[in-house]
Enzyme design. Structure first.
Site: not given
Length: 400
Positions: A75, A83, A160, A326, A353
């Site tokens: 990118c 970004c 993107c 979770d 996560c």
């Protein structure tokens, strides 16, 4: 007098990776968190943020001695000052996974006192076009893009590369109003759902979004297009499979699915416990609970509770054989972990996560008699510093 190195260029030897998408270097007794670098590199880094404390933040603006794993970012806006959506586009896929494995291992060692070998496993599909859900934002000229790292400044995008083409094409070519946030979701059927959230103090549109079709755990799911679902198209199926393998809920048993979302893991537990068993699914999002009830309407052994997990567990007196959780990125926290441990499950399957939050909660479990039995980690967010982990915790008295 406080030091302020903002704008200063430093020649650095880059040290180990740290949690958050950067590496650590040291200069004159201070820690420098360096983005766009890799361990072992010699770089010129420009200090971008300095609050006068024992550390500052910097971007590597020139690489003097590159590391073996360095590649050209796919990118054009994945660089210093641009970004902030990705962290590791300058690293090969193998290098990214090795860095993430080091982070998970370091967090478990530092926060939970566990020294374990960690491997981050690749999911099918490669490094690009995996992101099926994204929120763009419009700049002052109405061009959609993403924000720069640790900034509100919008970097307009022509593409993107980590996002699914259809999800990109439904937003980036179009003009929007300044400050709009635009959510784009591509579902399993390839249908794209777009919702605009007006900015600059304008009244939000009363949009509920469309219904997305997803597939995992042997089921077709119809859920709110902009509600929670795994971003990587292979993640939901992979995680459901691991949860099923490790939960091993017996026919007729009781199980809890905490932070249940639309009930992905509850469906796995329900199949294991069968019609004579019971699965409690707890979720704070009303729309997710509504979707879960609709999708699992045929599984009468699943009961739903809508509310905060820590509150709804306070009055529970049942003893589940298995607990699956979770939690959000901040983790479950001490109160929830204490209530799970007090219920005495034979197995706890924890989907995480954030490795730091996981390590903190694993440490809390350890103090309550549960040990980390198994751990698997998956690169469900390529090019970023995020990593998905699944941990199995069992009573410490079992197996040593």
């Amino acid at each position: 007098m406080k030091q302020d190195w903002t704008g200063r260029t430093l020649e650095l030897t880059v040290g180990p990776v740290a949690h958050g998408g950067h590496c650590v270097a040291r200069v004159d007794g201070r820690v420098v968190f360096v983005r766009h670098a890799l361990p072992g590199e010699q770089v010129l880094a420009e200090v971008t943020e300095d609050a006068g404390k024992s550390f500052c933040r910097a971007d590597a603006i020139e690489v003097l001695t590159p590391a073996k794993g360095r590649v050209t970012p796919p990118c054009p806006v994945a660089g210093p000052g641009l970004c902030g959506g990705c962290d590791w586009q300058h690293a090969s896929g193998q290098t990214q996974r090795e860095l993430k494995a080091e982070v998970v291992a370091e967090q478990l060692s530092r926060l939970a006192g566990l020294d374990l070998p960690v491997t981050v496993e690749e999911l099918p599909g490669g490094l690009l076009r995996w992101r099926t859900r994204v929120r763009f934002v419009a700049d002052d000229d109405g061009r959609a893009g993403l924000r720069a790292h640790r900034s509100h400044r919008v970097v307009p995008l022509a593409d993107c590369p980590i996002t699914a083409r259809a999800a990109v094409g439904a937003v980036l070519p179009h003009a929007w109003s300044a400050g709009d946030e635009i959510e784009s979701t591509e579902d399993a059927d390839g249908e794209v759902h777009v919702r605009r959230l007006p900015g600059r103090g304008r009244r939000p549109e009363q949009q509920r979004g469309g219904i997305a079709v997803q597939r995992a755990a042997g089921r077709e799911w119809r859920i709110a297009a902009h509600g929670f679902w795994q971003v990587h198209p292979e993640a939901a199926e992979t995680l459901a499979r691991i949860v099923g393998e490790w939960a091993q809920a017996a026919p007729g048993a009781r199980a809890w699915d905490l932070y249940a979302g639309a009930g992905l893991f509850a469906s796995v537990l329900a199949e294991q416990v069968g019609p004579r068993g019971r699965v409690l699914a707890v979720e704070s999002g009303r729309r997710a609970v509504s979707d879960g009830k609709a999708n699992l309407a045929g599984l009468r052994q699943v009961s739903w509770r809508c509310g905060q997990v820590e509150q709804l567990l306070r009055d529970r007196t049942d003893s589940p054989q298995v607990v699956v959780l979770d939690p959000p990125r901040k983790g479950a926290g001490r109160e929830v972990v204490e209530r799970i441990a007090a219920a005495g499950p034979e197995r706890v399957v924890y989907v995480a996560c954030d490795p730091a939050a996981l390590a903190r909660d694993v440490a809390t479990f350890a103090g309550l008699g549960y040990r980390l039995d198994r751990l698997r980690a998956f690169d469900a967010f390529p090019m970023t510093h995020h990593v998905e982990c699944v941990a199995l915790l069992t009573p410490a008295t079992e197996g040593g």
